[in-house]
Design a protein around this motif. Structure first.
Motif, PDB file in Angstrom:
ATOM      1  N   SER A 107       0.817  -1.214   0.000  1.00 40.47           N
ATOM      2  CA  SER A 107       0.000   0.000   0.000  1.00 40.47           C
ATOM      3  C   SER A 107       0.854   1.269   0.000  1.00 40.47           C
ATOM      4  O   SER A 107       0.463   2.289  -0.573  1.00 40.47           O
ATOM      5  CB  SER A 107      -0.937   0.019   1.207  1.00 40.47           C
ATOM      6  OG  SER A 107      -1.887  -1.007   1.095  1.00 40.47           O
ATOM      7  N   LYS A 110       1.521   3.047  -3.128  1.00 39.27           N
ATOM      8  CA  LYS A 110       0.419   3.801  -3.721  1.00 39.27           C
ATOM      9  C   LYS A 110       0.064   5.060  -2.948  1.00 39.27           C
ATOM     10  O   LYS A 110      -0.395   6.037  -3.519  1.00 39.27           O
ATOM     11  CB  LYS A 110      -0.813   2.898  -3.844  1.00 39.27           C
ATOM     12  CG  LYS A 110      -0.573   1.707  -4.772  1.00 39.27           C
ATOM     13  CD  LYS A 110      -1.651   0.656  -4.607  1.00 39.27           C
ATOM     14  CE  LYS A 110      -1.446  -0.519  -5.495  1.00 39.27           C
ATOM     15  NZ  LYS A 110      -0.349  -1.381  -5.157  1.00 39.27           N
ATOM     16  N   THR A 111       0.241   5.028  -1.612  1.00 38.90           N
ATOM     17  CA  THR A 111      -0.127   6.191  -0.794  1.00 38.90           C
ATOM     18  C   THR A 111       0.692   6.219   0.498  1.00 38.90           C
ATOM     19  O   THR A 111       0.871   5.176   1.134  1.00 38.90           O
ATOM     20  CB  THR A 111      -1.635   6.182  -0.429  1.00 38.90           C
ATOM     21  OG1 THR A 111      -1.902   7.289   0.443  1.00 38.90           O
ATOM     22  CG2 THR A 111      -2.057   4.893   0.249  1.00 38.90           C
ATOM     23  N   PRO A 112       1.143   7.412   0.895  1.00 36.85           N
ATOM     24  CA  PRO A 112       1.857   7.504   2.170  1.00 36.85           C
ATOM     25  C   PRO A 112       0.933   7.283   3.369  1.00 36.85           C
ATOM     26  O   PRO A 112       1.392   7.013   4.473  1.00 36.85           O
ATOM     27  CB  PRO A 112       2.425   8.931   2.165  1.00 36.85           C
ATOM     28  CG  PRO A 112       1.555   9.690   1.224  1.00 36.85           C
ATOM     29  CD  PRO A 112       1.085   8.689   0.193  1.00 36.85           C
ATOM     30  N   HIS A 113      -0.374   7.355   3.145  1.00 39.50           N
ATOM     31  CA  HIS A 113      -1.325   7.151   4.246  1.00 39.50           C
ATOM     32  C   HIS A 113      -1.334   5.716   4.748  1.00 39.50           C
ATOM     33  O   HIS A 113      -1.859   5.444   5.831  1.00 39.50           O
ATOM     34  CB  HIS A 113      -2.733   7.566   3.812  1.00 39.50           C
ATOM     35  CG  HIS A 113      -2.830   9.021   3.489  1.00 39.50           C
ATOM     36  ND1 HIS A 113      -3.835   9.544   2.724  1.00 39.50           N
ATOM     37  CD2 HIS A 113      -2.029  10.067   3.811  1.00 39.50           C
ATOM     38  CE1 HIS A 113      -3.657  10.847   2.594  1.00 39.50           C
ATOM     39  NE2 HIS A 113      -2.567  11.183   3.251  1.00 39.50           N
ATOM     40  N   ALA A 114      -0.761   4.805   3.982  1.00 36.83           N
ATOM     41  CA  ALA A 114      -0.709   3.400   4.414  1.00 36.83           C
ATOM     42  C   ALA A 114       0.031   3.245   5.737  1.00 36.83           C
ATOM     43  O   ALA A 114      -0.256   2.323   6.498  1.00 36.83           O
ATOM     44  CB  ALA A 114      -0.054   2.541   3.338  1.00 36.83           C
ATOM     45  N   LYS A 137     -11.283  -0.051  -2.598  1.00 34.19           N
ATOM     46  CA  LYS A 137      -9.943  -0.024  -3.195  1.00 34.19           C
ATOM     47  C   LYS A 137      -8.924  -0.645  -2.240  1.00 34.19           C
ATOM     48  O   LYS A 137      -8.086  -1.451  -2.641  1.00 34.19           O
ATOM     49  CB  LYS A 137      -9.555   1.413  -3.541  1.00 34.19           C
ATOM     50  CG  LYS A 137      -8.216   1.529  -4.227  1.00 34.19           C
ATOM     51  CD  LYS A 137      -7.930   2.991  -4.630  1.00 34.19           C
ATOM     52  CE  LYS A 137      -6.690   3.055  -5.456  1.00 34.19           C
ATOM     53  NZ  LYS A 137      -5.609   3.779  -4.869  1.00 34.19           N
ATOM     54  N   GLU A 141      -6.733  -4.091  -2.993  1.00 35.55           N
ATOM     55  CA  GLU A 141      -5.270  -4.061  -3.020  1.00 35.55           C
ATOM     56  C   GLU A 141      -4.651  -4.898  -1.915  1.00 35.55           C
ATOM     57  O   GLU A 141      -3.685  -5.629  -2.140  1.00 35.55           O
ATOM     58  CB  GLU A 141      -4.781  -2.617  -2.921  1.00 35.55           C
ATOM     59  CG  GLU A 141      -5.110  -1.798  -4.163  1.00 35.55           C
ATOM     60  CD  GLU A 141      -4.799  -0.314  -4.017  1.00 35.55           C
ATOM     61  OE1 GLU A 141      -4.409   0.125  -2.903  1.00 35.55           O
ATOM     62  OE2 GLU A 141      -4.958   0.413  -5.013  1.00 35.55           O
TER      63      GLU A 141
END
Length: 169
Positions: A107, A110-114, A137, A141
Motif C-alpha cells: 500500500s 500507492k499512498t503515504p497514508h498506508a 480499493k 489491493e
C-alpha cells in the motif's frame, strides 16, 4: 483430488452500514475475491464500530462456527471510531505480523497514508483473522497481497506438518 474449500467469514465494521445507511461494498468485494479463490463464505455480517460487537462476532465465528478464516473490513485507522485493533488484541491468541507488514508495504507504493494503518493479522484457536481497510480499493489491493498465502497459512493452522519449502538438491 478435490481441493479443500475452507470456510470463511467476512465481518465489516461500520456504524452507518450496521444501521442500513450505507451499502457495504467492501465486504461484498472481499466475499467475491475469496469465493473466486475457492473459499466458501459461511458467514457475513456488518457490525457497529464497537469493540464488544466486534469481539462477540469474532469469538462466535472462531469458537462456535469454527471458521478457518475471518476477514474484517474497516476500523483500522486513527479516528476515534477505529476500534478494530483494540478488538483484535482482546480476541487473538497471537499475531501473524508478516501479513499486515506485506499489506502495508504494498500500500505504501500507492499512498503515504498506508503508514497510519493499524491493521493486524492474528490467530484465535485455529482461525486466521485478517484486518483489511474499509474502502473497496483498500480491500482489493490488500487482499490481493495476502491471498496467495492464505490457504497455506490455514493448512498450517489446521495441523499440516509438511515442510513449507522444497528440499534443497
Amino acid at each position: 483430488m478435490e481441493e479443500i474449500r475452507f470456510k470463511a467469514g467476512v465481518l465489516t465494521m461500520s456504524d452507518k452500514g450496521s444501521r442500513g445507511e450505507r451499502v457495504d461494498e467492501s465486504g461484498a468485494l472481499a466475499s467475491h475475491m475469496l469465493e473466486a479463490d475457492g473459499f466458501e463464505i459461511a458467514e457475513y455480517k456488518i457490525v457497529p464500530d464497537k469493540v464488544e460487537d466486534i469481539t462477540r462476532a469474532i469469538k462466535d465465528w472462531c469458537d462456535i462456527k469454527k471458521l478457518s478464516l475471518i476477514v474484517t473490513s474497516g476500523g483500522t485507522g486513527l479516528s476515534p471510531t477505529d476500534v478494530t485493533p483494540k478488538a483484535m488484541l482482546k480476541v487473538m491468541d497471537f499475531e501473524v505480523p508478516g501479513m499486515a507488514e506485506a499489506m502495508r508495504a504494498e500500500s505504501l507504493k500507492k499512498t503515504p497514508h498506508a503508514m497510519i494503518s493499524r491493521a493486524m493479522a492474528g490467530v484465535r484457536g485455529s482461525t486466521l483473522i485478517v484486518n483489511l481497510p474499509g474502502s473497496p480499493k483498500g480491500v482489493k489491493e490488500n487482499l490481493a497481497v495476502i491471498l496467495p498465502a492464505l490457504k497455506h497459512a490455514i493448512s498450517k493452522l489446521s495441523g499440516d506438518t509438511a515442510d513449507c519449502a522444497s528440499p534443497m538438491k
